[in-house]
Design a protein around this motif. Structure first.
Motif, mmCIF file in Angstrom:
data_model
loop_
_atom_site.group_PDB
_atom_site.id
_atom_site.type_symbol
_atom_site.label_atom_id
_atom_site.label_comp_id
_atom_site.label_asym_id
_atom_site.label_seq_id
_atom_site.Cartn_x
_atom_site.Cartn_y
_atom_site.Cartn_z
ATOM 1 N N THR A 217 10.906 -40.606 3.132
ATOM 2 C CA THR A 217 11.521 -41.691 2.219
ATOM 3 C C THR A 217 11.716 -42.676 2.936
ATOM 4 N N ASP A 218 12.104 -42.562 4.296
ATOM 5 C CA ASP A 218 12.403 -43.814 4.970
ATOM 6 C C ASP A 218 11.532 -43.731 6.090
ATOM 7 N N PRO A 219 11.399 -45.099 6.988
ATOM 8 C CA PRO A 219 10.474 -45.278 8.036
ATOM 9 C C PRO A 219 10.723 -44.304 9.289
ATOM 10 N N GLN A 220 9.674 -43.808 9.656
ATOM 11 C CA GLN A 220 9.566 -42.999 10.889
ATOM 12 C C GLN A 220 8.445 -43.339 11.829
ATOM 13 N N LEU A 221 8.778 -43.365 13.284
ATOM 14 C CA LEU A 221 8.043 -43.788 14.238
ATOM 15 C C LEU A 221 7.856 -42.627 15.242
ATOM 16 N N ASN A 222 6.806 -42.191 15.591
ATOM 17 C CA ASN A 222 6.371 -40.681 16.368
ATOM 18 C C ASN A 222 5.761 -41.319 17.501
ATOM 19 N N ILE A 223 6.318 -41.345 18.759
ATOM 20 C CA ILE A 223 5.583 -41.726 19.884
ATOM 21 C C ILE A 223 5.222 -40.334 20.789
ATOM 22 N N HIS A 224 4.072 -40.455 21.811
ATOM 23 C CA HIS A 224 3.739 -39.140 22.467
ATOM 24 C C HIS A 224 3.056 -39.467 23.644
ATOM 25 N N THR A 225 3.109 -38.900 24.758
ATOM 26 C CA THR A 225 2.229 -39.190 25.961
ATOM 27 C C THR A 225 1.086 -38.404 25.663
ATOM 28 N N THR A 226 -0.011 -39.106 26.142
ATOM 29 C CA THR A 226 -1.361 -38.648 26.263
ATOM 30 C C THR A 226 -1.687 -37.372 26.804
ATOM 31 N N GLY A 227 -0.832 -37.126 27.751
ATOM 32 C CA GLY A 227 -1.282 -35.945 28.873
ATOM 33 C C GLY A 227 -0.236 -35.021 28.657
ATOM 34 N N ASP A 228 0.137 -34.608 27.416
ATOM 35 C CA ASP A 228 1.372 -33.491 27.042
ATOM 36 C C ASP A 228 0.501 -32.249 27.095
ATOM 37 N N ALA B 70 10.542 -48.072 21.544
ATOM 38 C CA ALA B 70 10.305 -47.382 20.545
ATOM 39 C C ALA B 70 11.548 -47.652 19.385
ATOM 40 N N LEU B 71 12.681 -47.386 19.868
ATOM 41 C CA LEU B 71 13.821 -47.538 19.086
ATOM 42 C C LEU B 71 13.980 -48.873 18.302
ATOM 43 N N ARG B 72 13.850 -49.901 19.274
ATOM 44 C CA ARG B 72 13.699 -51.329 18.723
ATOM 45 C C ARG B 72 12.588 -51.370 17.693
ATOM 46 N N THR B 73 11.779 -50.855 17.755
ATOM 47 C CA THR B 73 10.528 -50.770 16.685
ATOM 48 C C THR B 73 10.789 -50.418 15.497
ATOM 49 N N VAL B 74 11.635 -49.187 15.366
ATOM 50 C CA VAL B 74 12.235 -48.597 14.205
ATOM 51 C C VAL B 74 12.969 -49.860 13.708
ATOM 52 N N ARG C 91 11.244 -52.548 11.931
ATOM 53 C CA ARG C 91 10.917 -52.072 10.664
ATOM 54 C C ARG C 91 12.070 -52.215 9.647
ATOM 55 N N LEU C 92 13.104 -51.797 9.866
ATOM 56 C CA LEU C 92 14.333 -51.781 9.063
ATOM 57 C C LEU C 92 14.768 -53.224 8.671
ATOM 58 N N ASP C 93 14.642 -54.216 9.691
ATOM 59 C CA ASP C 93 15.200 -55.407 9.441
ATOM 60 C C ASP C 93 14.457 -56.288 8.657
ATOM 61 N N THR C 94 12.922 -56.126 8.700
ATOM 62 C CA THR C 94 11.860 -56.906 8.262
ATOM 63 C C THR C 94 11.184 -56.573 7.381
ATOM 64 N N GLY C 95 10.969 -55.014 7.134
ATOM 65 C CA GLY C 95 10.190 -54.287 6.032
ATOM 66 C C GLY C 95 8.668 -54.209 6.731
ATOM 67 N N ARG C 96 8.468 -54.628 7.953
ATOM 68 C CA ARG C 96 7.092 -54.623 8.473
ATOM 69 C C ARG C 96 7.350 -53.893 9.704
ATOM 70 N N TRP C 97 5.857 -53.070 9.812
ATOM 71 C CA TRP C 97 5.641 -52.516 11.032
ATOM 72 C C TRP C 97 5.130 -53.188 11.955
ATOM 73 N N ASP C 98 5.663 -53.073 13.349
ATOM 74 C CA ASP C 98 4.804 -54.120 14.345
ATOM 75 C C ASP C 98 4.686 -53.201 15.555
ATOM 76 N N VAL C 99 3.667 -52.136 15.472
ATOM 77 C CA VAL C 99 3.717 -51.141 16.678
ATOM 78 C C VAL C 99 2.245 -51.070 17.450
ATOM 79 N N SER C 100 1.664 -52.425 17.790
ATOM 80 C CA SER C 100 0.651 -52.707 18.483
ATOM 81 C C SER C 100 1.192 -52.215 19.918
ATOM 82 N N PRO C 101 0.105 -51.833 20.732
ATOM 83 C CA PRO C 101 0.691 -51.852 21.975
ATOM 84 C C PRO C 101 1.040 -52.867 22.733
ATOM 85 N N GLY C 102 0.712 -54.109 22.387
ATOM 86 C CA GLY C 102 1.503 -55.450 23.119
ATOM 87 C C GLY C 102 2.452 -55.572 22.726
ATOM 88 N N ALA C 103 3.055 -55.231 21.329
ATOM 89 C CA ALA C 103 4.478 -55.480 20.813
ATOM 90 C C ALA C 103 5.199 -54.263 21.663
#
Length: 456
Positions: A343-354, A399-403, A406-418
Motif C-alpha cells: 500500500t505504501d512505497p518499499q525499496l529493496n536493496i541486495h548485494t549481488t554476491g549473497d 537507501a533510506l534517503r531514497t525512500v 519518494r515520500l516527499d516527492t511522489g517519485r522514485w529516483d533509484v538509478s545507480p547514479g542517484a
C-alpha cells in the motif's frame, strides 16, 4: 547502548515495562520488556524530527543471545540520531523462525513509542536479512501503521520458498555424493538428529572436494541454490571463466549452508510448523539448472572431470523425492508467505554476491508485487559486492534517503547514479557500489500469492 535485561525479567509484569529513561541533552535512551517478554530499545533525540524508524533485526539462532536492536550498526545509528530521527526496535519474544512473534512485537514497540513520546509524523519500517522479511510482512499486513519501508538483503521470497530452496542443494549432494547414506534431509526428530545429519553430509562434501568429479557435483548443487562464485569479502574475485576459483568459493558457502540453515535452522522451523513444510516432488532439476546463471560453470567443470552431466541429472530425476507435511505447509503458508500487495512505497536493496539469501529472491518478490498490482510502489536496487548484508553505512543511508525522497516527492529516483551520489554524501571515504543489475528468475517453484503458484 544495547543492554540486555535478563536479570530483570523475573521482576517484570505482564504489561510493557521500562527502565527509567536516561535523559540527556542528546536525547532519551529507553529499554524494557513488552508484555510478550521481548526486549525493546528506543533512542529519541532531544530535537526529534518527527520521524520514527522501526528496525527489524536478522535471524537469531535458537538459544543464542537475543538483545533488542534498533539500527543495523553504530555508524548508521549515530548519524541518524544526530539528524533527529527516533530509532526503535525489539528483540522478538523468541529466537529462531519467530515470524509469528516478530510482527506483533514490532507493532507493540511502535505502540509503546507512541504512548511514551507521542504520535510520529512519519513511521518507516526497515530491516536486514530475516528482518527484511519481517519488515515486508509489516508493510503488507499493517500498512495503516507505516508510511514506507526499506528491506535490506531481505528474505522476501517468504518462508515456504526459503525452505524449499534450501532443500534443493542438499538433495543434490546426498543423491550424487552419498546415495546410500540414509542422511535425513527433513522431518527431524530433534536438533541432535539435524546436527548429526549435517555433519554426515558435510564429511561427504569435504571428501568430494578433493576430486574433480566431486567438485563438479558440488558446483551443480550450488547452482540449484544460486550460490555465486564470489560470496565473501575474504575471497579473491575470480575471473569470469575461472571455474576452479568460483567453485572453491562456492564450496565454502555450501559448507556454511550445511552447517546451519539446511539442517539446524530447518529443524527449529519444523518444530514450530509441526512437521516438514518443504517438498521437491515434481521439481525438474534439469530445467532449473538450464535457467541458472551458473549453468556454464557447471557444464565446464563436468567436462573437465570427464563426467556426464546428463547422467547425474537423470539420477536426480529418479531419486525418491521429499514431500511436505500438509499441516506444516498450511502453518508456514499462513504465517510466513508474502503476497506482494503493498500500500505504501518499499525499496529493496541486495548485494549481488549473497550466498545465504541469494539475490534472486528479489525476482520472486518483484513477480509477486507485479501480479498483485503493486509494482509502482516497489523498487529494487543492487550493490555489486560479496557477502550477506555487507552494505556500507553510506549505502544503507542512501537507501533510506531514497525512500524518504519518494515520500516527499511522489517519485522514485533509484538509478545507480542517484544512489551512489547519496552514498558518497553520507560516507565520502567509502566507494559506493550501486550498479544496474537484474537477477535471474528465482530458481524453483515458490509459494507467493500470484498466478502460477506451484503446489506440492
Amino acid at each position: 547502548m544495547r543492554i540486555r535485561l535478563a536479570l530483570l525479567t523475573a521482576c517484570l509484569s505482564l504489561a510493557a515495562t521500562a527502565l527509567p529513561a536516561r535523559a540527556a541533552a542528546s536525547g532519551t535512551h529507553l529499554e524494557g520488556r513488552l508484555a510478550s517478554g521481548a526486549a525493546y530499545v528506543m533512542d529519541v533525540p532531544a530535537s526529534w524530527n518527527g520521524t520514527v524508524l522501526l528496525y527489524s533485526h536478522g535471524y537469531t539462532p535458537a538459544g543464542a543471545p537475543n538483545p533488542a536492536q534498533n539500527t543495523p550498526g553504530p555508524a548508521v545509528r549515530d548519524r541518524l540520531l544526530a539528524e533527529g530521527y527516533a530509532l526503535i526496535g525489539s528483540s522478538y519474544a523468541s529466537t529462531g523462525w519467530a515470524i509469528a512473534e516478530a510482527v506483533p512485537d514490532q507493532l507493540a514497540t511502535l505502540d509503546l513509542f507512541t504512548d511514551t513520546f507521542g504520535a510520529p509524523e512519519r513511521s518507516l519500517a526497515w530491516g536486514t536479512s530475516y528482518g527484511g522479511f519481517v519488515t515486508t510482512m509489516l508493510a503488507e499486513r499493517h500498512a495503516d501503521r507505516l508510511d514506507g519501508s526499506l528491506s535490506m538483503c531481505g528474505l522476501v521470497q517468504g518462508g515456504v520458498a526459503n525452505w524449499n530452496s534450501t532443500l534443493d542443494p542438499v538433495f543434490a549432494l546426498r543423491t550424487l555424493l552419498a546415495p546410500d547414506s540414509g542422511v535425513r534431509l527433513a522431518s527431524f526428530t530433534d536438533q541432535a538428529e539435524a546436527v548429526a545429519a549435517a555433519k554426515s553430509l558435510t564429511s561427504k562434501v569435504d571428501a568430494a572436494q578433493r576430486t574433480s568429479e566431486g567438485r563438479a557435483r558440488i558446483a551443480l548443487a550450488a547452482a540449484l541454490h544460486h550460490i555465486p562464485g564470489y560470496n565473501d569479502a575474504s575471497q579473491t574475485r575470480p575471473g569470469p571463466t575461472d571455474w576452479a576459483a568460483q567453485q572453491a568459493n562456492q564450496y565454502a558457502a555450501v559448507r556454511g549452508l550445511l552447517h546451519l540453515p539446511a539442517f539446524s535452522w530447518r529443524q527449529e522451523a519444523e518444530s514450530r510448523a509441526g512437521g516438514n513444510p518443504s517438498w521437491n516432488s515434481g521439481v525438474d532439476y534439469t530445467a532449473m539448472l538450464a535457467r541458472s546463471p551458473l549453468y556454464k560453470e557447471v557444464t565446464e567443470l563436468y567436462k573437465e572431470a570427464g563426467l556426464s552431466l546428463r547422467t547425474d541429472l537423470s539420477a536426480l530425476a529418479r531419486a525418491p523425492r521429499v514431500s511436505a507435511d500438509p499441516a506444516a505447509l498450511r502453518w508456514m503458508r499462513s504465517t510466513s508467505v508474502l503476497s506482494g500487495r503493498l500500500t505504501d512505497p518499499q525499496l529493496n536493496i541486495h548485494t549481488t554476491g549473497d550466498a545465504l539469501i541469494p539475490v534472486q529472491s528479489e525476482s520472486a518478490y518483484r513477480r509477486a508485487a507485479t501480479a498483485a498490482g503493486s509494482a509502482g510502489l516497489l523498487r529494487l536496487a543492487y550493490v555489486d559486492g560479496p557477502g550477506h548484508c555487507t552494505f556500507t553505512a553510506g549505502e544503507t543511508l542512501a537507501a533510506l534517503r531514497t525512500v524518504e525522497h519518494r515520500l516527499d516527492t511522489g517519485r522514485w529516483d533509484v538509478s545507480p547514479g542517484a544512489l551512489n551520489r547519496r552514498a558518497v554524501a553520507e560516507d565520502p571515504a567509502a566507494e559506493p557500489r550501486y550498479v544496474r543489475y537484474r537477477p535471474a528468475a528465482y530458481p524453483r517453484p515458490h509459494d507467493l500469492a500470484h498466478p502460477g503458484d506451484a503446489r506440492p
